[in-house]
Design a protein around this motif. Structure first.
Motif, PDB file in Angstrom:
ATOM      1  N   TRP A   1     -22.831  15.671 -12.954  1.00 38.22           N
ATOM      2  CA  TRP A   1     -22.374  16.440 -14.110  1.00 38.22           C
ATOM      3  C   TRP A   1     -20.909  16.859 -13.984  1.00 38.22           C
ATOM      4  CZ3 TRP A   1     -24.916  17.009 -18.571  1.00 38.22           C
ATOM      5  CH2 TRP A   1     -24.436  17.945 -19.490  1.00 38.22           C
ATOM      6  N   PHE A   2     -20.537  17.307 -12.778  1.00 36.60           N
ATOM      7  CA  PHE A   2     -19.185  17.832 -12.581  1.00 36.60           C
ATOM      8  C   PHE A   2     -18.264  16.871 -11.835  1.00 36.60           C
ATOM      9  CE2 PHE A   2     -21.981  21.635 -12.676  1.00 36.60           C
ATOM     10  CZ  PHE A   2     -21.459  22.254 -13.808  1.00 36.60           C
ATOM     11  N   GLY A   3     -18.807  15.757 -11.372  1.00 38.65           N
ATOM     12  CA  GLY A   3     -17.988  14.788 -10.667  1.00 38.65           C
ATOM     13  C   GLY A   3     -17.609  15.209  -9.256  1.00 38.65           C
ATOM     14  N   TRP A   4     -18.489  15.949  -8.580  1.00 42.76           N
ATOM     15  CA  TRP A   4     -18.179  16.392  -7.219  1.00 42.76           C
ATOM     16  C   TRP A   4     -18.016  15.187  -6.294  1.00 42.76           C
ATOM     17  CZ3 TRP A   4     -22.781  20.364  -6.874  1.00 42.76           C
ATOM     18  CH2 TRP A   4     -22.483  21.461  -7.693  1.00 42.76           C
ATOM     19  N   THR A   5     -16.980  15.222  -5.502  1.00 38.76           N
ATOM     20  CA  THR A   5     -16.723  14.152  -4.543  1.00 38.76           C
ATOM     21  C   THR A   5     -16.174  14.757  -3.255  1.00 38.76           C
ATOM     22  OG1 THR A   5     -14.430  13.824  -5.291  1.00 38.76           O
ATOM     23  CG2 THR A   5     -16.149  12.488  -6.366  1.00 38.76           C
ATOM     24  N   PHE A   6     -16.191  13.957  -2.202  1.00 41.67           N
ATOM     25  CA  PHE A   6     -15.501  14.309  -0.976  1.00 41.67           C
ATOM     26  C   PHE A   6     -14.120  13.659  -0.977  1.00 41.67           C
ATOM     27  CE2 PHE A   6     -19.895  14.813   0.907  1.00 41.67           C
ATOM     28  CZ  PHE A   6     -19.766  16.182   1.107  1.00 41.67           C
ATOM     29  N   PRO A   7     -13.169  14.196  -0.201  1.00 42.90           N
ATOM     30  CA  PRO A   7     -11.868  13.530  -0.088  1.00 42.90           C
ATOM     31  C   PRO A   7     -12.049  12.107   0.445  1.00 42.90           C
ATOM     32  CG  PRO A   7     -11.784  15.733   0.859  1.00 42.90           C
ATOM     33  CD  PRO A   7     -13.230  15.454   0.569  1.00 42.90           C
ATOM     34  N   THR A   8     -11.310  11.170  -0.110  1.00 43.99           N
ATOM     35  CA  THR A   8     -11.422   9.775   0.309  1.00 43.99           C
ATOM     36  C   THR A   8     -10.285   9.394   1.252  1.00 43.99           C
ATOM     37  OG1 THR A   8     -10.164   9.069  -1.644  1.00 43.99           O
ATOM     38  CG2 THR A   8     -12.574   9.098  -1.815  1.00 43.99           C
ATOM     39  N   TYR A   9     -10.460   8.268   1.918  1.00 40.16           N
ATOM     40  CA  TYR A   9      -9.452   7.750   2.837  1.00 40.16           C
ATOM     41  C   TYR A   9      -8.234   7.305   2.031  1.00 40.16           C
ATOM     42  CZ  TYR A   9      -7.474   4.883   6.606  1.00 40.16           C
ATOM     43  OH  TYR A   9      -6.657   4.335   7.563  1.00 40.16           O
ATOM     44  N   LYS A  10      -7.057   7.862   2.327  1.00 38.79           N
ATOM     45  CA  LYS A  10      -5.867   7.630   1.514  1.00 38.79           C
ATOM     46  C   LYS A  10      -4.866   6.676   2.148  1.00 38.79           C
ATOM     47  CE  LYS A  10      -7.010  10.571  -1.745  1.00 38.79           C
ATOM     48  NZ  LYS A  10      -7.358  10.104  -3.100  1.00 38.79           N
ATOM     49  N   HIS A  11      -5.057   6.342   3.406  1.00 38.16           N
ATOM     50  CA  HIS A  11      -4.077   5.507   4.083  1.00 38.16           C
ATOM     51  C   HIS A  11      -4.249   4.033   3.698  1.00 38.16           C
ATOM     52  CE1 HIS A  11      -2.718   8.894   6.476  1.00 38.16           C
ATOM     53  NE2 HIS A  11      -3.986   9.198   6.691  1.00 38.16           N
ATOM     54  N   ARG A  12      -3.419   3.196   4.263  1.00 40.92           N
ATOM     55  CA  ARG A  12      -3.448   1.776   3.927  1.00 40.92           C
ATOM     56  C   ARG A  12      -4.808   1.176   4.274  1.00 40.92           C
ATOM     57  NH1 ARG A  12      -2.429  -2.776   6.861  1.00 40.92           N
ATOM     58  NH2 ARG A  12      -1.861  -1.518   8.673  1.00 40.92           N
ATOM     59  N   PRO A  13      -5.411   0.408   3.350  1.00 39.05           N
ATOM     60  CA  PRO A  13      -6.716  -0.193   3.653  1.00 39.05           C
ATOM     61  C   PRO A  13      -6.585  -1.262   4.724  1.00 39.05           C
ATOM     62  CG  PRO A  13      -5.853  -1.040   1.578  1.00 39.05           C
ATOM     63  CD  PRO A  13      -4.940   0.078   2.003  1.00 39.05           C
ATOM     64  N   GLY A  14      -7.695  -1.615   5.329  1.00 39.31           N
ATOM     65  CA  GLY A  14      -7.680  -2.648   6.367  1.00 39.31           C
ATOM     66  C   GLY A  14      -7.274  -3.996   5.800  1.00 39.31           C
ATOM     67  N   ARG A  15      -6.814  -4.891   6.673  1.00 38.73           N
ATOM     68  CA  ARG A  15      -6.388  -6.212   6.249  1.00 38.73           C
ATOM     69  C   ARG A  15      -7.584  -7.077   5.871  1.00 38.73           C
ATOM     70  NH1 ARG A  15      -2.980  -8.165  11.292  1.00 38.73           N
ATOM     71  NH2 ARG A  15      -2.684 -10.020   9.977  1.00 38.73           N
TER      72      ARG A  15
END
Length: 211
Positions: free
Chosen positions: A191-205
């Motif tokens: 309903w409110f779109g609750w989320t946890f912080p996501t990984y923000k750094h460069r993704p793996g190759r």
């Protein structure tokens, strides 16, 4: 019948209905509906029983579980076209099923091992694995990859049930607390779109870039 048996049947029926709804989105025939309903309804409990060493698994010992899944599949086959948004209903039914099934899985894990840790793990597995299988078979974006909190809701529900049960509360009180906690977290996330912080750094190759 005991409360846990009712929870088991309710969780099976709800997850089976979500499987059938996924089949309706793919415009499958009745056999496809039944297959999706059975796999989704029994998937989480099957994994739980195998991990706990409870074989034959629950639906082999009691085929009525398969009958429940088939009934849910047939009902959805003849009524899904009446729904304006099947995917919205699917994810909300999944939330209700998750809340009921995380408590049931935790109760079975606790009864089998006496370990609160194992109870929480089996509760989460029971509540989430069927939905994961459903999305994989339907080639839909997995619930695990949706941004809203999912597995955490099952962990919270099974954890609350286990904790309240450890305090000596009656089984129906512990179950109610666990179900409400799990649904509050998952429902709030939807309903409110609750989320946890996501990984923000460069993704793996990409694997092809490593070779």
């Amino acid at each position: 019948m005991s409360l846990l048996v009712y929870l088991d049947y309710a969780g099976i029926a709800l997850f089976a209905a979500t499987g059938a709804l996924a089949a309706s989105r793919k415009q499958l025939d009745l056999i496809g509906f039944l297959f999706f309903a059975i796999v989704t309804g029994t998937g989480g409990g099957t994994v739980r029983d195998i991990i706990l060493g409870r074989v034959p698994v629950f639906w082999v010992l009691n085929p009525f579980y398969i009958v429940i899944c088939c009934i849910a599949g047939v009902v959805v086959f003849f009524t899904a076209h009446l729904l304006e948004s099947r995917y919205r209903l699917l994810i909300w039914l999944d939330a209700v099923g998750l809340a009921a099934y995380c408590v049931l899985g935790a109760a079975k894990g606790l009864a089998a091992t006496g370990s609160p840790t194992i109870a929480i793990v089996t509760g989460a597995l029971t509540a989430t694995f069927g939905g994961i299988l459903r999305d994989l078979l339907a080639n839909e974006p997995s619930v695990l990859l949706r941004p809203e909190i999912y597995v955490t809701a099952a962990l919270v529900g099974s954890g609350v049930f286990t904790s309240v049960n450890a305090l000596g509360a009656e089984i129906y009180i512990a179950s109610a607390c666990g179900i409400l906690a799990a649904f509050a977290v998952r429902g709030g996330a939807l309903w409110f779109g609750w989320t946890f912080p996501t990984y923000k750094h460069r993704p793996g190759r990409h694997p092809d870039d490593v070779m």
